[in-house]
Design a protein around this motif. Structure first.
Motif, PDB file in Angstrom:
ATOM      1  N   MET A  79      85.224  81.038  29.815  1.00 44.58           N
ATOM      2  CA  MET A  79      84.491  81.472  28.619  1.00 44.58           C
ATOM      3  C   MET A  79      83.142  80.775  28.611  1.00 44.58           C
ATOM      4  SD  MET A  79      87.603  80.949  25.956  1.00 44.58           S
ATOM      5  CE  MET A  79      88.245  82.427  25.242  1.00 44.58           C
ATOM      6  N   THR A  80      82.081  81.552  28.309  1.00 48.21           N
ATOM      7  CA  THR A  80      80.742  80.962  28.248  1.00 48.21           C
ATOM      8  C   THR A  80      80.051  81.368  26.950  1.00 48.21           C
ATOM      9  OG1 THR A  80      79.592  82.813  29.300  1.00 48.21           O
ATOM     10  CG2 THR A  80      80.482  81.115  30.760  1.00 48.21           C
ATOM     11  N   THR A  81      79.089  80.570  26.539  1.00 48.31           N
ATOM     12  CA  THR A  81      78.214  80.919  25.420  1.00 48.31           C
ATOM     13  C   THR A  81      76.779  80.655  25.838  1.00 48.31           C
ATOM     14  OG1 THR A  81      78.276  78.727  24.413  1.00 48.31           O
ATOM     15  CG2 THR A  81      79.897  80.313  23.639  1.00 48.31           C
TER      16      THR A  81
ATOM     17  N   PRO B  49      73.893  80.750  30.599  1.00 44.43           N
ATOM     18  CA  PRO B  49      75.026  80.095  29.925  1.00 44.43           C
ATOM     19  C   PRO B  49      74.676  78.651  29.569  1.00 44.43           C
ATOM     20  CG  PRO B  49      75.740  81.150  31.960  1.00 44.43           C
ATOM     21  CD  PRO B  49      74.249  81.194  31.937  1.00 44.43           C
ATOM     22  N   GLU B  50      74.959  78.268  28.326  1.00 44.69           N
ATOM     23  CA  GLU B  50      74.691  76.908  27.878  1.00 44.69           C
ATOM     24  C   GLU B  50      75.957  76.061  27.871  1.00 44.69           C
ATOM     25  OE1 GLU B  50      72.894  77.556  24.076  1.00 44.69           O
ATOM     26  OE2 GLU B  50      71.114  78.468  24.953  1.00 44.69           O
ATOM     27  N   ARG B  51      77.089  76.717  27.773  1.00 45.49           N
ATOM     28  CA  ARG B  51      78.375  76.008  27.742  1.00 45.49           C
ATOM     29  C   ARG B  51      79.401  76.909  28.404  1.00 45.49           C
ATOM     30  NH1 ARG B  51      81.686  72.081  26.855  1.00 45.49           N
ATOM     31  NH2 ARG B  51      83.192  72.021  25.179  1.00 45.49           N
ATOM     32  N   ALA B  52      80.271  76.332  29.201  1.00 43.28           N
ATOM     33  CA  ALA B  52      81.346  77.077  29.843  1.00 43.28           C
ATOM     34  C   ALA B  52      82.626  76.247  29.779  1.00 43.28           C
ATOM     35  CB  ALA B  52      80.994  77.381  31.294  1.00 43.28           C
ATOM     36  N   VAL B  53      83.725  76.911  29.476  1.00 42.37           N
ATOM     37  CA  VAL B  53      85.035  76.250  29.434  1.00 42.37           C
ATOM     38  C   VAL B  53      86.046  77.134  30.144  1.00 42.37           C
ATOM     39  CG1 VAL B  53      84.577  75.011  27.280  1.00 42.37           C
ATOM     40  CG2 VAL B  53      85.655  77.257  27.194  1.00 42.37           C
ATOM     41  N   THR B  54      87.153  76.523  30.530  1.00 39.92           N
ATOM     42  CA  THR B  54      88.247  77.270  31.145  1.00 39.92           C
ATOM     43  C   THR B  54      89.476  77.214  30.251  1.00 39.92           C
ATOM     44  OG1 THR B  54      89.004  75.326  32.360  1.00 39.92           O
ATOM     45  CG2 THR B  54      87.458  76.784  33.493  1.00 39.92           C
ATOM     46  N   VAL B  55      90.280  78.253  30.331  1.00 43.55           N
ATOM     47  CA  VAL B  55      91.542  78.315  29.599  1.00 43.55           C
ATOM     48  C   VAL B  55      92.577  78.890  30.549  1.00 43.55           C
ATOM     49  CG1 VAL B  55      92.781  79.305  27.642  1.00 43.55           C
ATOM     50  CG2 VAL B  55      90.400  78.675  27.393  1.00 43.55           C
TER      51      VAL B  55
ATOM     52  N   GLY C 119      93.206  73.546  30.408  1.00 40.54           N
ATOM     53  CA  GLY C 119      91.820  73.969  30.562  1.00 40.54           C
ATOM     54  C   GLY C 119      90.869  72.974  29.934  1.00 40.54           C
ATOM     55  N   THR C 120      89.579  73.282  30.053  1.00 35.40           N
ATOM     56  CA  THR C 120      88.553  72.403  29.509  1.00 35.40           C
ATOM     57  C   THR C 120      88.143  72.804  28.096  1.00 35.40           C
ATOM     58  OG1 THR C 120      86.805  73.734  30.533  1.00 35.40           O
ATOM     59  CG2 THR C 120      87.635  71.851  31.798  1.00 35.40           C
ATOM     60  N   HIS C 121      88.716  73.869  27.572  1.00 32.94           N
ATOM     61  CA  HIS C 121      88.473  74.287  26.185  1.00 32.94           C
ATOM     62  C   HIS C 121      88.913  73.149  25.261  1.00 32.94           C
ATOM     63  CE1 HIS C 121      88.913  76.506  22.424  1.00 32.94           C
ATOM     64  NE2 HIS C 121      88.203  77.488  22.970  1.00 32.94           N
ATOM     65  N   PRO C 122      88.183  72.885  24.166  1.00 31.98           N
ATOM     66  CA  PRO C 122      88.573  71.799  23.265  1.00 31.98           C
ATOM     67  C   PRO C 122      89.999  71.939  22.718  1.00 31.98           C
ATOM     68  CG  PRO C 122      86.406  72.620  22.684  1.00 31.98           C
ATOM     69  CD  PRO C 122      86.942  73.521  23.744  1.00 31.98           C
TER      70      PRO C 122
ATOM     71  N   ALA D 122      85.504  78.712  19.532  1.00 30.66           N
ATOM     72  CA  ALA D 122      84.982  77.449  19.005  1.00 30.66           C
ATOM     73  C   ALA D 122      84.905  76.400  20.112  1.00 30.66           C
ATOM     74  CB  ALA D 122      85.864  76.956  17.859  1.00 30.66           C
ATOM     75  N   PHE D 123      83.890  76.518  20.923  1.00 33.58           N
ATOM     76  CA  PHE D 123      83.645  75.527  21.980  1.00 33.58           C
ATOM     77  C   PHE D 123      82.164  75.337  22.189  1.00 33.58           C
ATOM     78  CE2 PHE D 123      83.981  79.615  24.114  1.00 33.58           C
ATOM     79  CZ  PHE D 123      82.948  79.613  25.010  1.00 33.58           C
TER      80      PHE D 123
END
Length: 144
Positions: free
Chosen positions: A41-43, A54-60, A68-71, A143-144
């Motif tokens: 997921m990116t924002t 992309p300014e932020r990327a997380v994995t789920v 994952g790296t999602h909060p 919400a990340f």
């Protein structure tokens, strides 16, 4: 060692060597009715993902264990389960429940989700009018 005994032992060792790799290894993942689910997921600030960095990327990872790296990967997977992977519905879920009012400024933020959900490849993009709306009107998964 007698020739018959040698042949019997060779047969047993050969059978064990061939049958061993056919059985599931002890470290294999547990059986599941669903295919693995792993998402990135990116924002980024902008209207379209194609023109936004992309300014932020997380994995789920919602496969056998949630990670994952999602909060909050557990909550993100629960959101995805709640909408049965329908990402358009995911963008309309109530977010973190703060209920805080948002300004009407237009500062678009785009969210992308790419990967595999329950065996289906996905490539999704949704643009929110501003970050506050993303946090309050979008699902907790955003919400990340």
């Amino acid at each position: 060692m007698r020739p018959m005994t040698r042949w019997a032992m060779a047969g047993i060792l050969l059978t064990t060597a061939l049958a061993g790799p056919l059985s599931a290894p002890a470290h294999s993942a547990p059986a599941s009715p669903y295919a693995p689910s792993a998402l990135v997921m990116t924002t980024g600030h902008g209207e379209k993902a194609a023109t936004t960095a992309p300014e932020r990327a997380v994995t789920v990872n919602c496969a056998y264990t949630t990670s994952g790296t999602h909060p909050d990967p557990r909550r993100a997977c629960a959101d995805l389960d709640r909408v049965s992977g329908d990402l358009d519905r995911l963008a309309k879920l109530r977010g973190n429940g703060t209920g805080k009012p948002c300004t009407k400024e237009y500062r678009p933020i785009v969210v992308t989700i790419q990967g595999v959900w329950r065996g289906t490849r996905i490539n999704y993009e949704h643009t929110f009018a501003n970050p506050c709306i993303k946090e309050t009107q979008g699902a907790s998964a955003f919400a990340f």
